[in-house]
Scaffold this motif. Sequence first.
Motif, PDB file in Angstrom:
ATOM      1  N   THR A  69       0.818  -1.203   0.000  1.00  0.00           N
ATOM      2  CA  THR A  69       0.000   0.000   0.000  1.00  0.00           C
ATOM      3  C   THR A  69       0.856   1.259   0.000  1.00  0.00           C
ATOM      4  N   ASN A  70       2.030   1.165   0.590  1.00  0.00           N
ATOM      5  CA  ASN A  70       2.847   2.362   0.695  1.00  0.00           C
ATOM      6  C   ASN A  70       4.331   2.008   0.770  1.00  0.00           C
ATOM      7  N   ILE A  71       5.129   2.819   0.098  1.00  0.00           N
ATOM      8  CA  ILE A  71       6.582   2.700   0.228  1.00  0.00           C
ATOM      9  C   ILE A  71       7.070   4.027   0.792  1.00  0.00           C
ATOM     10  N   PRO A  72       7.845   3.992   1.884  1.00  0.00           N
ATOM     11  CA  PRO A  72       8.314   5.253   2.465  1.00  0.00           C
ATOM     12  C   PRO A  72       9.014   6.127   1.424  1.00  0.00           C
ATOM     13  N   GLN A  73       8.759   7.431   1.520  1.00  0.00           N
ATOM     14  CA  GLN A  73       9.269   8.357   0.520  1.00  0.00           C
ATOM     15  C   GLN A  73      10.795   8.277   0.385  1.00  0.00           C
ATOM     16  N   ASP A  74      11.492   8.138   1.503  1.00  0.00           N
ATOM     17  CA  ASP A  74      12.963   8.126   1.399  1.00  0.00           C
ATOM     18  C   ASP A  74      13.465   6.863   0.702  1.00  0.00           C
ATOM     19  N   LEU A  75      12.766   5.761   0.912  1.00  0.00           N
ATOM     20  CA  LEU A  75      13.138   4.530   0.208  1.00  0.00           C
ATOM     21  C   LEU A  75      12.876   4.675  -1.290  1.00  0.00           C
ATOM     22  N   LYS A  76      11.754   5.291  -1.617  1.00  0.00           N
ATOM     23  CA  LYS A  76      11.447   5.504  -3.033  1.00  0.00           C
ATOM     24  C   LYS A  76      12.499   6.384  -3.706  1.00  0.00           C
ATOM     25  N   GLU A  77      12.879   7.452  -3.025  1.00  0.00           N
ATOM     26  CA  GLU A  77      13.907   8.342  -3.582  1.00  0.00           C
ATOM     27  C   GLU A  77      15.204   7.578  -3.806  1.00  0.00           C
ATOM     28  N   ASN A  78      15.542   6.776  -2.804  1.00  0.00           N
ATOM     29  CA  ASN A  78      16.764   5.996  -2.856  1.00  0.00           C
ATOM     30  C   ASN A  78      16.752   5.017  -4.046  1.00  0.00           C
ATOM     31  N   LEU A  79      15.651   4.309  -4.206  1.00  0.00           N
ATOM     32  CA  LEU A  79      15.528   3.352  -5.309  1.00  0.00           C
ATOM     33  C   LEU A  79      15.591   4.072  -6.653  1.00  0.00           C
ATOM     34  N   LYS A  80      14.863   5.170  -6.723  1.00  0.00           N
ATOM     35  CA  LYS A  80      14.812   5.913  -7.980  1.00  0.00           C
ATOM     36  C   LYS A  80      16.203   6.411  -8.370  1.00  0.00           C
ATOM     37  N   ASN A  81      16.943   6.916  -7.385  1.00  0.00           N
ATOM     38  CA  ASN A  81      18.305   7.372  -7.666  1.00  0.00           C
ATOM     39  C   ASN A  81      19.188   6.239  -8.162  1.00  0.00           C
ATOM     40  N   LYS A  82      19.023   5.069  -7.560  1.00  0.00           N
ATOM     41  CA  LYS A  82      19.829   3.918  -7.983  1.00  0.00           C
ATOM     42  C   LYS A  82      19.512   3.528  -9.420  1.00  0.00           C
ATOM     43  N   LEU A  83      18.239   3.557  -9.764  1.00  0.00           N
ATOM     44  CA  LEU A  83      17.839   3.207 -11.122  1.00  0.00           C
ATOM     45  C   LEU A  83      18.411   4.201 -12.119  1.00  0.00           C
ATOM     46  N   ILE A  84      18.309   5.474 -11.767  1.00  0.00           N
ATOM     47  CA  ILE A  84      18.801   6.498 -12.686  1.00  0.00           C
ATOM     48  C   ILE A  84      20.325   6.417 -12.821  1.00  0.00           C
ATOM     49  N   GLU A  85      20.997   6.180 -11.699  1.00  0.00           N
ATOM     50  CA  GLU A  85      22.455   5.975 -11.767  1.00  0.00           C
ATOM     51  C   GLU A  85      22.797   4.817 -12.684  1.00  0.00           C
ATOM     52  N   ASN A  86      22.030   3.773 -12.579  1.00  0.00           N
ATOM     53  CA  ASN A  86      22.279   2.581 -13.386  1.00  0.00           C
ATOM     54  C   ASN A  86      22.153   2.886 -14.873  1.00  0.00           C
ATOM     55  N   ILE A  87      21.106   3.595 -15.266  1.00  0.00           N
ATOM     56  CA  ILE A  87      20.969   3.851 -16.706  1.00  0.00           C
ATOM     57  C   ILE A  87      22.018   4.860 -17.173  1.00  0.00           C
ATOM     58  N   GLU A  88      22.433   5.754 -16.292  1.00  0.00           N
ATOM     59  CA  GLU A  88      23.475   6.693 -16.712  1.00  0.00           C
ATOM     60  C   GLU A  88      24.799   5.978 -16.922  1.00  0.00           C
ATOM     61  N   GLU A  89      25.059   4.951 -16.116  1.00  0.00           N
ATOM     62  CA  GLU A  89      26.267   4.146 -16.335  1.00  0.00           C
ATOM     63  C   GLU A  89      26.213   3.455 -17.687  1.00  0.00           C
ATOM     64  N   VAL A  90      25.038   2.952 -18.033  1.00  0.00           N
ATOM     65  CA  VAL A  90      24.881   2.271 -19.322  1.00  0.00           C
ATOM     66  C   VAL A  90      25.137   3.255 -20.453  1.00  0.00           C
ATOM     67  N   ILE A  91      24.581   4.446 -20.320  1.00  0.00           N
ATOM     68  CA  ILE A  91      24.767   5.457 -21.366  1.00  0.00           C
ATOM     69  C   ILE A  91      26.261   5.804 -21.492  1.00  0.00           C
ATOM     70  N   ASN A  92      26.922   5.963 -20.342  1.00  0.00           N
ATOM     71  CA  ASN A  92      28.345   6.309 -20.392  1.00  0.00           C
ATOM     72  C   ASN A  92      29.198   5.220 -21.038  1.00  0.00           C
ATOM     73  N   GLU A  93      28.798   3.978 -20.815  1.00  0.00           N
ATOM     74  CA  GLU A  93      29.569   2.882 -21.417  1.00  0.00           C
ATOM     75  C   GLU A  93      29.455   2.881 -22.923  1.00  0.00           C
ATOM     76  N   LYS A  94      28.344   3.368 -23.406  1.00  0.00           N
ATOM     77  CA  LYS A  94      28.130   3.354 -24.860  1.00  0.00           C
ATOM     78  C   LYS A  94      28.936   4.445 -25.564  1.00  0.00           C
ATOM     79  N   ILE A  95      29.282   5.493 -24.837  1.00  0.00           N
ATOM     80  CA  ILE A  95      29.984   6.622 -25.476  1.00  0.00           C
ATOM     81  C   ILE A  95      31.450   6.262 -25.727  1.00  0.00           C
TER      82      ILE A  95
END
Length: 95
Positions: A69-95
């Motif tokens: 029903t609910n995910i604490p806001q700080d956990l959500k922020e944390n997860l979201k940051n990890k996901l975004i970091e992950n895709i940015e790493e992928v983008i950097n590897e392609k360059i």
Amino acid sequence: MKKVLRRCVYCKKVGSKDEFLRIVRLKNGNILFDNEYKYFGRSVYICKNKNCINNAFSKKKIEKGLKVTNIPQDLKENLKNKLIENIEEVINEKI
Ligand SMILES: [Zn+2]
């Protein structure tokens, strides 16, 4: 071997597991980013792009997908940051 398809929790795109980021809810209730498929549990998949990541979080698709029903806001922020970091790493590897 049968190919298992995953579906993005936001845009509903279907593809193989390497096209998505994975968030898993463990039996003990912990929710974590698990891109290496190390853990068992109910999971959601999100495309490797910021649009799907942002919408999946802001539109509560993660909660729905994990059946919580609910995910604490700080956990959500944390997860979201990890996901975004992950895709940015992928983008950097392609360059
Ligand atoms: Zn998507």
